[in-house]
Design an enzyme around this catalytic site. Structure first.
Site, short mmCIF file in Angstrom:
data_model
loop_
_atom_site.label_atom_id
_atom_site.label_comp_id
_atom_site.label_asym_id
_atom_site.label_seq_id
_atom_site.Cartn_x
_atom_site.Cartn_y
_atom_site.Cartn_z
N PHE A 134 0.81 -1.22 0.00
CA PHE A 134 0.00 0.00 0.00
C PHE A 134 0.85 1.27 0.00
O PHE A 134 0.37 2.34 -0.40
CB PHE A 134 -0.96 -0.01 1.19
N LYS A 135 2.10 1.16 0.41
CA LYS A 135 2.95 2.35 0.45
C LYS A 135 3.17 2.95 -0.94
O LYS A 135 3.52 4.13 -1.07
CB LYS A 135 4.31 2.00 1.06
N ASP A 136 2.96 2.16 -1.99
CA ASP A 136 3.16 2.67 -3.36
C ASP A 136 2.20 3.81 -3.68
O ASP A 136 2.52 4.68 -4.50
CB ASP A 136 2.97 1.55 -4.39
N THR A 187 7.77 0.36 3.49
CA THR A 187 8.01 1.77 3.17
C THR A 187 9.31 1.95 2.40
O THR A 187 9.38 2.71 1.43
CB THR A 187 8.06 2.62 4.46
#
Length: 453
Positions: free
Chosen positions: A110-112, A143
């Site tokens: 999800f950090k993308d 991250t």
């Protein structure tokens, strides 16, 4: 739009300067001076928009110092790297349980969503200001790889990522240390994530050092991270069935508190999300906080969900600031007490908005197996934590934060199936290049001095 520090002792900045600065000089975190409010008419207008256009409509309210056409192009470029055209698809498992898949970006986490955008914002700043920038971050897993892949080969940039040696998954480490890019430095720290994060904060407190190297933070202390993550909550909310939208609980695997903070901040902007469940692993400081009011550090125990192996949640300070009415003096008092004693006891929390769950390492494989047998769906160890205690009273939308392909050993042991992704298979053939350092600000400072652009 101006942005202020949670500690109230540094002048407000515009969006681009706040992004470039990262951590405020007074040690606080930047937040918007005021939060925009969305009406029902706004939400109806947003509902048909594709992801990138919705992101533009949202971020243009904050990035007011970037020409709209330029901002739209930066955003469009940021989401062309996602493998699913829906960007953040919702997968329905049964009548009461759905999954928001947030792992279709280039590093499968999800950090993308935030770090592809942040990398392109940095590139824009370097080009328009004619300056180089050195980016520093600490990671417990995802991250670091997402930040690195947001800045790979971008001119005028160097990125230094601290991570706890031996405490990320092998594939997470390979995503950081096998890029072959000359502007990437994977710094393996002898210690925990919290040790790495403490060293990072010491470096940012050295004003001469951060100014000399034009140092910027890529951790979720950077306000662009939180704002970018607000968008997938908005996107998901607008795609929930109208009949259940108002009662659905968002269940969020959480370590550094940035992910769930983004959803809560969006709720503060008038988007009527019903509630949030903070799902922790065995490093359960946030579970203890939301069930007892006691925010107290304990030892970090390495787990099967390594990205959540955190005790000091850096985004908690933003939550504190907004929840006590933007009282900077009170924030300073709480954070100083926490720094001195390792704990703070809170009297009141919004128990209608927040609940929490805890998942031990012993539970994770059995949850992965149960979800697979029940739905034919494979979840990674972090997402498994969110299934530990789903509500029986309302529909749940579980945020799937990483691809199971990043954690093959755990998945194989749980269900006997090896999840694979072509990008990860390619990494297995590349040489590992990492730099071993002590969890000491002096050693890290010397390394950056020798390698900064």
């Amino acid at each position: 739009m101006r942005f202020v520090s949670t500690r109230g002792q540094t002048p407000p900045l515009g969006f681009s300067d706040a992004v470039a600065t990262g951590l405020a000089p007074d040690g606080g975190l930047y937040l918007p001076e005021t939060l925009p409010q969305f009406s029902a008419a706004d939400l109806a207008r947003f509902e048909p928009l594709p992801y990138a256009e919705l992101c533009f409509e949202f971020l243009k309210l904050f990035a007011t110092d970037i020409e709209p056409s330029v901002l739209r192009a930066i955003i469009a470029k940021s989401y062309t790297t996602f493998s699913d055209p829906r960007i953040a698809p919702i997968i329905k498992l049964d009548e009461r349980t759905s999954v928001l898949e947030l792992f279709h970006g280039p590093t499968l986490a999800f950090k993308d969503f935030a770090l592809q955008l942040l990398g392109n914002l940095y590139e824009h700043q370097c080009a328009t200001r004619g300056q180089t920038i050195n980016v520093l971050g600490a990671t417990s897993g995802d991250t670091g790889s997402a930040a690195i892949h947001g800045l790979l080969g971008k001119p005028g940039t160097a990125i230094f990522i601290l991570y706890p040696d031996g405490r990320t998954s092998p594939l997470q480490e390979r995503q950081m240390a096998c890029t072959g890019a000359d502007n990437v430095y994977a710094l393996a720290i002898d210690g925990s994530f919290d040790d790495a994060q403490a060293a990072l904060k010491d470096l940012f407190a050295d004003q001469d050092f951060r100014t000399r190297h034009r140092l910027s933070a890529v951790n979720s202390i950077n306000l662009a991270r939180v704002l970018a993550q607000c968008v997938y909550y908005l996107y998901a909310y607008l795609r929930l069935p109208a009949a259940t939208r108002a009662e659905t609980e968002f269940v969020v695997p959480t370590g550094n508190f940035g992910n769930v903070l983004a959803g809560w901040t969006l709720q503060k902007m008038g988007v009527p999300i019903h509630s949030f469940k903070v799902a922790t692993n065995q490093n359960d400081i946030l579970y203890r906080l939301f069930t007892t009011g006691d925010y107290r550090v304990s030892a970090v125990a390495p787990s099967l969900a390594p990205s959540m192996d955190i005790q000091v949640s850096s985004n908690f300070e933003r939550f504190l600031y907004l929840s006590i009415g933007r009282d900077s003096a009170k924030v300073r008092e709480v954070m100083e007490t926490f720094k001195k004693t390792g704990g703070y006891k809170f009297e009141n929390f919004d128990r209608d908005t927040f609940s929490a769950s805890r998942c031990s390492d012993a539970q994770i494989p059995s949850i992965i197996k149960d979800v697979y047998q029940k739905y034919g769906y494979v979840v990674d160890p972090h997402t498994a934590c969110a299934f530990a205690d789903l509500s029986k009273d309302r529909p749940s939308l579980v945020l799937a934060t990483a691809s199971p392909a990043k954690f093959p050993d755990t998945i194989i042991s749980a269900i006997g199936v090896e999840p694979k992704d072509p990008s990860l298979e390619a990494l297995k053939q590349r040489p590992l290049k990492k730099h071993l350092l002590k969890a000491d600000a002096g050693a890290i400072r010397a390394f950056i001095d020798a390698n900064a652009v």
